[in-house]
Design a protein around this motif. Sequence first.
Motif, PDB file in Angstrom:
ATOM      1  N   UNK B 162       0.831  -1.206   0.000  1.00  0.00           N
ATOM      2  CA  UNK B 162       0.000   0.000   0.000  1.00  0.00           C
ATOM      3  C   UNK B 162       0.864   1.253   0.000  1.00  0.00           C
ATOM      4  N   UNK B 163       1.888   1.283   0.857  1.00  0.00           N
ATOM      5  CA  UNK B 163       2.757   2.471   0.915  1.00  0.00           C
ATOM      6  C   UNK B 163       3.480   2.676  -0.414  1.00  0.00           C
ATOM      7  N   UNK B 164       3.983   1.560  -0.951  1.00  0.00           N
ATOM      8  CA  UNK B 164       4.754   1.653  -2.201  1.00  0.00           C
ATOM      9  C   UNK B 164       3.867   2.160  -3.335  1.00  0.00           C
ATOM     10  N   UNK B 165       2.694   1.570  -3.475  1.00  0.00           N
ATOM     11  CA  UNK B 165       1.796   1.964  -4.567  1.00  0.00           C
ATOM     12  C   UNK B 165       1.348   3.410  -4.381  1.00  0.00           C
ATOM     13  N   UNK B 166       1.092   3.760  -3.138  1.00  0.00           N
ATOM     14  CA  UNK B 166       0.655   5.124  -2.831  1.00  0.00           C
ATOM     15  C   UNK B 166       1.738   6.132  -3.248  1.00  0.00           C
ATOM     16  N   UNK B 167       2.957   5.848  -2.822  1.00  0.00           N
ATOM     17  CA  UNK B 167       4.061   6.766  -3.156  1.00  0.00           C
ATOM     18  C   UNK B 167       4.331   6.786  -4.657  1.00  0.00           C
ATOM     19  N   UNK B 168       4.253   5.599  -5.247  1.00  0.00           N
ATOM     20  CA  UNK B 168       4.556   5.518  -6.678  1.00  0.00           C
ATOM     21  C   UNK B 168       3.496   6.264  -7.501  1.00  0.00           C
ATOM     22  N   UNK B 169       2.241   6.151  -7.078  1.00  0.00           N
ATOM     23  CA  UNK B 169       1.154   6.795  -7.835  1.00  0.00           C
ATOM     24  C   UNK B 169       1.348   8.305  -7.888  1.00  0.00           C
ATOM     25  N   UNK B 170       1.875   8.842  -6.812  1.00  0.00           N
ATOM     26  CA  UNK B 170       2.043  10.296  -6.773  1.00  0.00           C
ATOM     27  C   UNK B 170       3.205  10.768  -7.646  1.00  0.00           C
ATOM     28  N   UNK B 171       4.093   9.827  -8.046  1.00  0.00           N
ATOM     29  CA  UNK B 171       5.242  10.236  -8.865  1.00  0.00           C
ATOM     30  C   UNK B 171       4.962  10.102 -10.371  1.00  0.00           C
ATOM     31  N   UNK B 172       3.920   9.348 -10.734  1.00  0.00           N
ATOM     32  CA  UNK B 172       3.638   9.151 -12.166  1.00  0.00           C
ATOM     33  C   UNK B 172       3.007  10.412 -12.737  1.00  0.00           C
ATOM     34  N   UNK B 173       3.633  10.909 -13.781  1.00  0.00           N
ATOM     35  CA  UNK B 173       3.108  12.141 -14.369  1.00  0.00           C
ATOM     36  C   UNK B 173       2.279  11.844 -15.611  1.00  0.00           C
ATOM     37  N   UNK B 174       2.684  10.821 -16.341  1.00  0.00           N
ATOM     38  CA  UNK B 174       1.990  10.489 -17.568  1.00  0.00           C
ATOM     39  C   UNK B 174       1.029   9.339 -17.332  1.00  0.00           C
ATOM     40  N   UNK B 175      -0.076   9.375 -18.050  1.00  0.00           N
ATOM     41  CA  UNK B 175      -1.040   8.285 -17.935  1.00  0.00           C
ATOM     42  C   UNK B 175      -0.370   6.974 -18.349  1.00  0.00           C
ATOM     43  N   UNK B 176      -0.476   5.959 -17.522  1.00  0.00           N
ATOM     44  CA  UNK B 176       0.299   4.746 -17.762  1.00  0.00           C
ATOM     45  C   UNK B 176      -0.537   3.507 -17.476  1.00  0.00           C
ATOM     46  N   UNK B 177       0.016   2.429 -17.994  1.00  0.00           N
ATOM     47  CA  UNK B 177      -0.534   1.112 -17.658  1.00  0.00           C
ATOM     48  C   UNK B 177       0.356   0.518 -16.562  1.00  0.00           C
ATOM     49  N   UNK B 178      -0.261   0.211 -15.433  1.00  0.00           N
ATOM     50  CA  UNK B 178       0.522  -0.290 -14.289  1.00  0.00           C
ATOM     51  C   UNK B 178       0.162  -1.752 -14.060  1.00  0.00           C
ATOM     52  N   UNK B 179       1.186  -2.585 -14.153  1.00  0.00           N
ATOM     53  CA  UNK B 179       0.963  -4.030 -13.992  1.00  0.00           C
ATOM     54  C   UNK B 179       1.697  -4.474 -12.729  1.00  0.00           C
ATOM     55  N   UNK B 180       0.922  -5.003 -11.781  1.00  0.00           N
ATOM     56  CA  UNK B 180       1.488  -5.339 -10.475  1.00  0.00           C
ATOM     57  C   UNK B 180       1.557  -6.861 -10.331  1.00  0.00           C
ATOM     58  N   UNK B 181       2.722  -7.331  -9.846  1.00  0.00           N
ATOM     59  CA  UNK B 181       2.900  -8.763  -9.555  1.00  0.00           C
ATOM     60  C   UNK B 181       3.182  -8.899  -8.052  1.00  0.00           C
ATOM     61  N   UNK B 182       2.227  -9.460  -7.310  1.00  0.00           N
ATOM     62  CA  UNK B 182       2.424  -9.535  -5.860  1.00  0.00           C
ATOM     63  C   UNK B 182       1.492 -10.602  -5.263  1.00  0.00           C
ATOM     64  N   UNK B 183       1.871 -11.044  -4.051  1.00  0.00           N
ATOM     65  CA  UNK B 183       0.939 -11.952  -3.342  1.00  0.00           C
ATOM     66  C   UNK B 183      -0.042 -11.154  -2.484  1.00  0.00           C
ATOM     67  N   UNK B 184       0.111  -9.846  -2.426  1.00  0.00           N
ATOM     68  CA  UNK B 184      -0.829  -8.935  -1.768  1.00  0.00           C
ATOM     69  C   UNK B 184      -1.130  -9.314  -0.319  1.00  0.00           C
ATOM     70  N   UNK B 185      -0.082  -9.820   0.374  1.00  0.00           N
ATOM     71  CA  UNK B 185      -0.314 -10.208   1.775  1.00  0.00           C
ATOM     72  C   UNK B 185      -0.245  -8.978   2.665  1.00  0.00           C
ATOM     73  N   UNK B 186      -1.257  -8.212   2.565  1.00  0.00           N
ATOM     74  CA  UNK B 186      -1.376  -7.002   3.372  1.00  0.00           C
ATOM     75  C   UNK B 186      -2.854  -6.708   3.541  1.00  0.00           C
ATOM     76  N   UNK B 187      -3.138  -5.810   4.437  1.00  0.00           N
ATOM     77  CA  UNK B 187      -4.535  -5.486   4.700  1.00  0.00           C
ATOM     78  C   UNK B 187      -5.209  -5.000   3.407  1.00  0.00           C
ATOM     79  N   UNK B 188      -6.203  -5.733   2.913  1.00  0.00           N
ATOM     80  CA  UNK B 188      -6.827  -5.371   1.631  1.00  0.00           C
ATOM     81  C   UNK B 188      -7.370  -3.950   1.612  1.00  0.00           C
ATOM     82  N   UNK B 189      -7.872  -3.470   2.709  1.00  0.00           N
ATOM     83  CA  UNK B 189      -8.448  -2.119   2.725  1.00  0.00           C
ATOM     84  C   UNK B 189      -7.387  -1.077   2.409  1.00  0.00           C
ATOM     85  N   UNK B 190      -6.207  -1.234   3.035  1.00  0.00           N
ATOM     86  CA  UNK B 190      -5.116  -0.284   2.792  1.00  0.00           C
ATOM     87  C   UNK B 190      -4.632  -0.377   1.349  1.00  0.00           C
ATOM     88  N   UNK B 191      -4.542  -1.600   0.875  1.00  0.00           N
ATOM     89  CA  UNK B 191      -4.065  -1.809  -0.495  1.00  0.00           C
ATOM     90  C   UNK B 191      -5.047  -1.193  -1.490  1.00  0.00           C
TER      91      UNK B 191
END
Lengths: 537, 292
Positions: B162-191
């Motif tokens: 969640x922190x990584x995606x949050x921080x990364x989203x704020x740095x993207x300036x151009x509209x992009x396709x974001x493909x995530x590979x993860x087991x997502x073992x974190x609180x789903x609400x935060x993610x």
Amino acid sequence: MSFPQFLFLFLLIPVPIIFHFISKRILRNKDFPSLLFVLKSDRRLLRWFHLKRLLLLLLRVGVIVSLIFSASNLLIPLSFNEPSKTIILDRSLSMKELDISSHKADVIVPNRGGISLIHKALKLHPIGILISDAQRNGFIKLLRGGKSYPGIDLEKISLPKGNIAIKDHQIGSPFVGEEVDIVFTLLNQYKYSKTVPFSLYIDDKELKRKDVSLNQGINEISFHLSLPEGLHKGSLVVYDKGGFEFDNIRYFTLCIIPKTKVVIYSSMNPLKLLAALNSSSFQVKWSKGPLIETEGDIFVVDDFPLETAPNSIKGSLPGIICFSGGVKSPLADEIPYKVSKIANFPVFSPFGKLQTICNIPIRYNFKLNRGQTLLYFENGDAFLKREGNLFFLPISLDESDLSLHPVYVPFLYQLIASLLKEDFNKDILIDQVVVIKAPFKPCVISPEGKRYFTDSIGDNRYLFRQTGRPGIYGVSDGTGIRGYISVNPDPTEALLDTLKTQEIVTLFGKEGYNNGTTFFLLIGFLFFVLSVLLERK
Amino acid sequence: MDLLKPEVIEKVGALNFRARLVVEGFLIGLHQSPYHGFSLEFCEHRPYYPGDPINRIDWKLYGRTDRYYLRKYQAETNLSAYLILDKSKSMDYGKEITKFHYARTLAASLAYLLLHQNDSVGLVIFDNEIKSLIPPKSSLNHLKLLLRDLANTEPSQKTSISDVIFNFASTIKKRSLIIVFSDLLEDPEKVMKAFKLVKVRKNEVIVFHILDSDEMKFNFTEQALYRDMEDHTTVPVNPLNIRDLYRKRFNQFLEQYRSGFAYNRIDYSLITTDTAYDEALSAYLIKRKRLL
């Protein structure tokens, strides 16, 4: 705890503890990403996993400890029934002969004082239950030396909260024409005064009935009766429902003596004797002698010469012979004398009721050597002897320290009454053997109407042994009743305060505690089942 | 298509070969080129000729002009895609092939595919923070850089998606396709909150939720001290006693992601490490095609 030798099994307790820690090392570590992630949301569940292992450890230790306590027969502060092979039932009177034996098989019944029977029973049946109120009969042997008896299960049975017992009775001079005083001693063991109704029965008729308030402790109630001469039987009944029942009845016998002619032989005027016997019950005559044994119903020789051998008296009439040698005042005549008090009376002496006589210092100067001693001085000399129909005293009945004392008249009356009463009128305690002296072979009729023959022991004396039940027994010569025997329970059995604390601790291990074999076996099994269920959960 | 099974692909040593093998093998198996229509940019209309696919007819335009026109897309786009790879320690789980290896190969394959479509591709590798960031470029030489970075990465540390995606989203300036590979073992609400932010910024998101089949089934039988791979806490567990509970909780966990991503219109693919790569890719492409 009956089998402390099993306590060495406590060495097994470290086994589950060691297993607990070893198993933690034996368990393989397995890396897994999502289990704890999933479970972390439920912290209680995680805590449960850790708690479960601890609980398992405790349960396994509990199983071992329970088994050890069970094997060592630890006492616990609980009571419950245990299966046993032998029931030993105390059938003494204080247990009021609860007739369990007729309903239950395999019941061994030691009768009164049956501690030896208990020992025999326990040799045959090592596991047993003893049902008893642990009264004094023989149990002191069990306690002596602080022994504990493995295998005896002593179940405490609650005693009544209180009890009113008729412990004793005294009957005043039973002479015709006078009111007879009957004094009953009662013990109120309630913690408060209690009013209870009493009934007095004479010859199977209720003569008196009254409510009496009894203070806590010893009480006396008295009845004054005018009865015709002859033999009588009676009983006092107290209606005390809260306490023991066996001590609610006191049986007694009475023999009202007809008007008696007494001849007093004395060189001096026996003023005190004449005054003491000046009642409607007696016809008294004073004679200076010589002694004529056929005159009157009874004679008293008050100053029998010391130098005269008493063998000259035949004893065809009942009489009292006082060896005072004609000395009226030992101090004045400077004759050497001894001073002593009467020793404690034997409990069952006919003079046993006159306890105050013990406190009188009596001067005397003759040593009695004829007859059977009934009363002693404290120094061992005889005070009163009896041979056949004759009483012997070492003092003058008219001029002595005794004649100045209030007990003088009752003592004199008791002497006369003892000589005139029939020998086979008896007041005894239960299970005592009675010696009946009679010119005929008596048979005894029990309270239930059963006839018993007596055993002759010679010299016109007969033994009767079957006095196991309280009540009035009739002595018959085959044609009619010639006397009565009253049989009462031992008054000491009425005491509620039966065991001292130390005795209770010796008998029961600890007051209020009980055998824990089955209890701990069950607890151990419960722990085992719980541990299996917990392990599967 | 057996050649595209993960256990087979993993035997190929170099990552670039593996990616190529996956993509080429995948393309051979397709009857229709994925290059057509795989774009986000509309180009122009052209008249309909018999034989053209009917599904590309612009019906709205037909409604206005009463003539058939086809929508024509630009074959070469300047789409920029970010491949975001979770390298946390929990990704290191797997018997024959770990989740991380699977995710890495899948990411390399997609990089290969996208670059050969003239899209620009960037790479973000993270655990509890962004460990490596390669900006998107479309040249084929860029592929080597991406693959080298992927090949040199091994799982470590805790994760914080969640922190990584949050921080990364704020740095993207151009509209992009974001493909995530993860087991997502974190609180789903935060993610979900973090992905929502990405989506709000007009980015397209595809999530490959990569799990091991053990995590889905929990078919263990042996009692053991189960240790968390990230924080190393242990708990003694008899799997037989807890299996039902685990499955119930894990399905709840997956359902939270499914419904959350669906609600936010985010493309979500749940893939286990025994799934063939072509299935993962085609599932992705089919979904992608439907979105377009």
